[in-house]
Write a protein that holds these residues in place. Structure first.
Motif, mmCIF file in Angstrom:
data_model
loop_
_atom_site.group_PDB
_atom_site.id
_atom_site.type_symbol
_atom_site.label_atom_id
_atom_site.label_comp_id
_atom_site.label_asym_id
_atom_site.label_seq_id
_atom_site.Cartn_x
_atom_site.Cartn_y
_atom_site.Cartn_z
ATOM 1 N N LEU A 1 -44.958 -37.730 9.762
ATOM 2 C CA LEU A 1 -43.458 -38.027 9.814
ATOM 3 C C LEU A 1 -42.892 -39.063 8.709
ATOM 4 O O LEU A 1 -42.922 -40.306 9.357
ATOM 5 N N ILE B 1 -38.948 -30.245 5.815
ATOM 6 C CA ILE B 1 -38.479 -29.468 6.848
ATOM 7 C C ILE B 1 -37.090 -28.966 6.561
ATOM 8 O O ILE B 1 -36.683 -27.994 7.019
ATOM 9 N N ILE C 1 -36.733 -26.120 4.068
ATOM 10 C CA ILE C 1 -37.318 -24.824 4.961
ATOM 11 C C ILE C 1 -35.971 -24.464 5.983
ATOM 12 O O ILE C 1 -35.993 -23.208 5.724
ATOM 13 N N ILE C 2 -35.598 -25.124 6.610
ATOM 14 C CA ILE C 2 -34.417 -24.890 7.453
ATOM 15 C C ILE C 2 -33.300 -24.215 6.522
ATOM 16 O O ILE C 2 -32.448 -23.344 6.936
ATOM 17 N N PHE D 1 -43.610 -31.358 2.656
ATOM 18 C CA PHE D 1 -44.112 -31.551 4.111
ATOM 19 C C PHE D 1 -45.475 -31.859 3.976
ATOM 20 O O PHE D 1 -45.987 -32.872 4.703
ATOM 21 N N GLY E 1 -40.451 -27.284 -0.368
ATOM 22 C CA GLY E 1 -40.475 -27.589 1.119
ATOM 23 C C GLY E 1 -41.883 -27.997 1.617
ATOM 24 O O GLY E 1 -42.264 -28.867 2.021
ATOM 25 N N GLY E 2 -42.508 -26.920 1.439
ATOM 26 C CA GLY E 2 -44.313 -27.021 1.695
ATOM 27 C C GLY E 2 -44.817 -28.052 1.116
ATOM 28 O O GLY E 2 -45.682 -28.930 1.689
ATOM 29 N N SER F 1 -41.451 -35.613 4.565
ATOM 30 C CA SER F 1 -41.945 -34.616 5.312
ATOM 31 C C SER F 1 -40.506 -34.059 6.112
ATOM 32 O O SER F 1 -40.413 -32.692 6.205
ATOM 33 N N ILE F 2 -39.634 -34.938 6.468
ATOM 34 C CA ILE F 2 -38.276 -34.547 7.019
ATOM 35 C C ILE F 2 -37.662 -33.643 5.759
ATOM 36 O O ILE F 2 -36.820 -32.810 6.299
#
Length: 128
Positions: free
Chosen positions: A6, A14, A17-18, A71, A67-68, A10-11
Motif C-alpha cells: 500500500l 486501485i 480500476i474504480i 498496483f 491501474g494493474g 497502488s492507491i
C-alpha cells in the motif's frame, strides 16, 4: 515477481480500476445512444461516432492495464514518482468526472421515441 504494497502508486492504481467501471459503462451507453439517434450519414456524424468508439475502446483497455501496472509494480517507484503518478491519475479523474455528469444529465432529460411519437401524432380534432 509480484509484490503489492500500500503506497501512493497502488492507491492510484486501485482508484483507476474504480473509475474504469463508470468510464466503460458511460462509453458503451454513449455509443449506443449515438448510433440509435443518428439518421443522417454526414461525415461529421460518422467522424464523431468513430471518435467515441475510439475513446471507449481506449478506456476499456488502457485504464485497467495502467491501474494493474500501478498496483502491482508501483512499489518499485521512488516516492516522488509515486506522488507524480498519483497526481496524474487525479488529473485524469478530474477530466473524466464532469463528462460522466453531463452524460448522466443528458440521459435523464432525454425523451424516448415512443412518447415523442405519441405527442407528435396527437392533434386536436377539428369541429366543423
Amino acid at each position: 515477481m509480484v509484490n503489492a504494497s500500500l503506497n501512493w502508486a497502488s492507491i492510484a492504481g486501485i482508484f483507476l480500476i474504480i473509475i474504469w467501471i463508470p468510464a466503460i459503462t458511460s462509453g458503451v451507453f454513449q455509443i449506443w445512444f449515438t448510433l440509435n439517434r443518428r439518421a443522417d450519414t454526414s461525415p461529421k456524424v460518422i467522424l464523431k461516432t468513430f471518435f467515441i468508439i475510439f475513446l471507449t475502446t481506449g478506456r476499456a483497455f488502457c485504464i485497467p492495464l495502467a491501474g494493474g501496472i500501478m498496483f502491482f509494480q508501483g512499489w518499485r517507484l521512488d516516492p516522488i514518482l509515486q506522488f507524480g503518478m498519483s497526481l496524474l491519475v487525479l488529473g485524469i479523474a478530474v477530466e473524466m468526472i464532469p463528462s460522466f455528469i453531463n452524460d448522466y444529465q443528458g440521459w435523464r432529460s432525454r425523451i424516448g421515441r415512443a412518447s415523442a411519437t405519441i405527442l407528435v401524432n396527437k392533434q386536436p380534432s377539428d369541429k366543423k
